[in-house]
Enzyme design. Structure first.
Site, PDB file in Angstrom:
ATOM      1  N   SER A 109       0.830  -1.198   0.000  1.00 37.68           N
ATOM      2  CA  SER A 109       0.000   0.000   0.000  1.00 37.68           C
ATOM      3  C   SER A 109       0.871   1.257   0.000  1.00 37.68           C
ATOM      4  O   SER A 109       1.675   1.449  -0.902  1.00 37.68           O
ATOM      5  CB  SER A 109      -0.978  -0.041   1.181  1.00 37.68           C
ATOM      6  OG  SER A 109      -2.003   0.899   1.018  1.00 37.68           O
TER       7      SER A 109
ATOM      8  N   GLU B 216     -10.216  -3.401  -6.495  1.00 38.96           N
ATOM      9  CA  GLU B 216      -9.842  -2.394  -5.499  1.00 38.96           C
ATOM     10  C   GLU B 216      -9.695  -1.019  -6.155  1.00 38.96           C
ATOM     11  O   GLU B 216      -9.379  -0.893  -7.340  1.00 38.96           O
ATOM     12  CB  GLU B 216      -8.562  -2.788  -4.769  1.00 38.96           C
ATOM     13  CG  GLU B 216      -7.294  -2.730  -5.587  1.00 38.96           C
ATOM     14  CD  GLU B 216      -6.061  -2.845  -4.698  1.00 38.96           C
ATOM     15  OE1 GLU B 216      -5.973  -2.055  -3.730  1.00 38.96           O
ATOM     16  OE2 GLU B 216      -5.206  -3.706  -4.966  1.00 38.96           O
TER      17      GLU B 216
ATOM     18  N   HIS C  80      -7.990  -5.163  -0.822  1.00 40.10           N
ATOM     19  CA  HIS C  80      -6.696  -4.484  -0.829  1.00 40.10           C
ATOM     20  C   HIS C  80      -5.709  -5.207   0.098  1.00 40.10           C
ATOM     21  O   HIS C  80      -6.017  -5.497   1.246  1.00 40.10           O
ATOM     22  CB  HIS C  80      -6.916  -3.048  -0.369  1.00 40.10           C
ATOM     23  CG  HIS C  80      -5.696  -2.205  -0.287  1.00 40.10           C
ATOM     24  ND1 HIS C  80      -4.924  -1.900  -1.383  1.00 40.10           N
ATOM     25  CD2 HIS C  80      -5.105  -1.580   0.777  1.00 40.10           C
ATOM     26  CE1 HIS C  80      -3.916  -1.119  -1.011  1.00 40.10           C
ATOM     27  NE2 HIS C  80      -3.997  -0.924   0.286  1.00 40.10           N
TER      28      HIS C  80
END
Length: 288
Positions: A134, A228, A254
């Site tokens: 991320s 996502e 995610h």
């Protein structure tokens, strides 16, 4: 009126999510410092010693996620242990300063310094694979751009799990009808971006590296869910990088890799990460 973003609640929720990942058997974590900041070195004995021998003294430098405002090395020990087991190498969890207390470029500076320090410690950048999930993946990518642009050597490769690497929030995947993302909300992320950087800087290549010229980077392994909101960040990176493999999964959340203890797809993709890391370290290891 839009409710204010509760940074403390976000940090608590992120810590709880990450700490829920149970460690792989045989995990060891030791305290250390890296580039003057606290770090953790994680090993797991689940893989054959032959893998470690082929990879030599190589290591995986991992940058945790948390949308640039949350997360910690302590909370990531469980997940790092599965990466260590899969790759057969030590995983070094590097800490970095978080926004809003420390906005851009503090976190990027810390990740860049950690990469330099670990490369020097291990005998060269070819002995390090960089990775993150991320926002950690976004910082990893930005650090490689910074190293390329300033003449620093680059790592042997990089793993980017569901990168949050375009902070303009303008990609079509944010509003596409097929987007079904229970983890990421655009309004929340817009507030987070405002904590990390000012609006006039948001398209800067070191803030939104998915929008940058990615020439000269090492091989990349990039992941994204097909539903996502951040999938276009990963697609843009894979399209622009000279040597990148994009792995997409349907119907997953995610950074589904965090479900490695319970989800077959997560186990398979963590194993894929391990293979990539081992292969990159083996391919770049010096002949002795």
């Amino acid at each position: 009126m839009t409710a204010a973003f509760d940074i403390a609640a976000n940090r608590r929720a992120t810590e709880a999510l990450l700490r829920a990942v149970p460690p792989a058997p045989g995990t060891r974590a030791r305290e250390r410092t890296l580039a003057g900041r606290r770090a953790l070195a994680v090993t797991a004995e689940a893989r054959a010693s032959a893998v470690r021998h082929r990879a030599g003294a190589g290591a995986l430098l991992w940058i945790h996620g948390g949308a640039y405002v949350a997360g910690s090395v302590d909370a990531n020990v469980g997940f790092a242990s599965h990466l260590a087991a899969a790759a057969g190498v030590e995983v070094v969890l590097a800490s970095y300063r978080l926004a809003p207390e420390h906005p851009f470029p503090a976190g990027l500076d810390d990740v860049s310094a950690a990469l330099d320090a670990l490369a020097a410690e291990r005998g060269g950048p070819e002995a390090v694979v960089l990775g993150g999930d991320s926002a950690g993946a976004g910082l990893a990518l930005a650090a490689m751009l910074l190293h390329r642009d300033t003449g620093h050597a680059l790592p042997a490769g990089a793993v980017l799990l569901c990168p949050f690497a375009d902070l303009t929030l303008t990609n079509p995947s944010w509003t596409a009808p097929e987007t079904d993302d229970p983890v990421i909300d655009r309004d929340t992320f817009a507030r987070i971006v405002g904590l990390y950087t000012s609006g006039d800087l948001v398209a800067d290549p070191y803030i939104s590296p998915a929008r940058a010229d990615l020439h000269g980077l090492p091989p990349l392994l990039v992941f994204a869910s097909e539903t996502e909101a951040l999938r276009d960040d990963a697609r843009a990176i894979a399209a622009a990088a000279p040597d990148a493999r994009l792995v997409t999964r349907a119907g997953l959340t995610h950074v589904w890799h965090l479900q490695v203890a319970t989800l077959d797809a997560a186990r398979a993709d963590v194993a894929r990460v391990g293979t990539f890391v081992s292969q990159r370290l083996t391919a770049t290891a010096p002949v002795r």
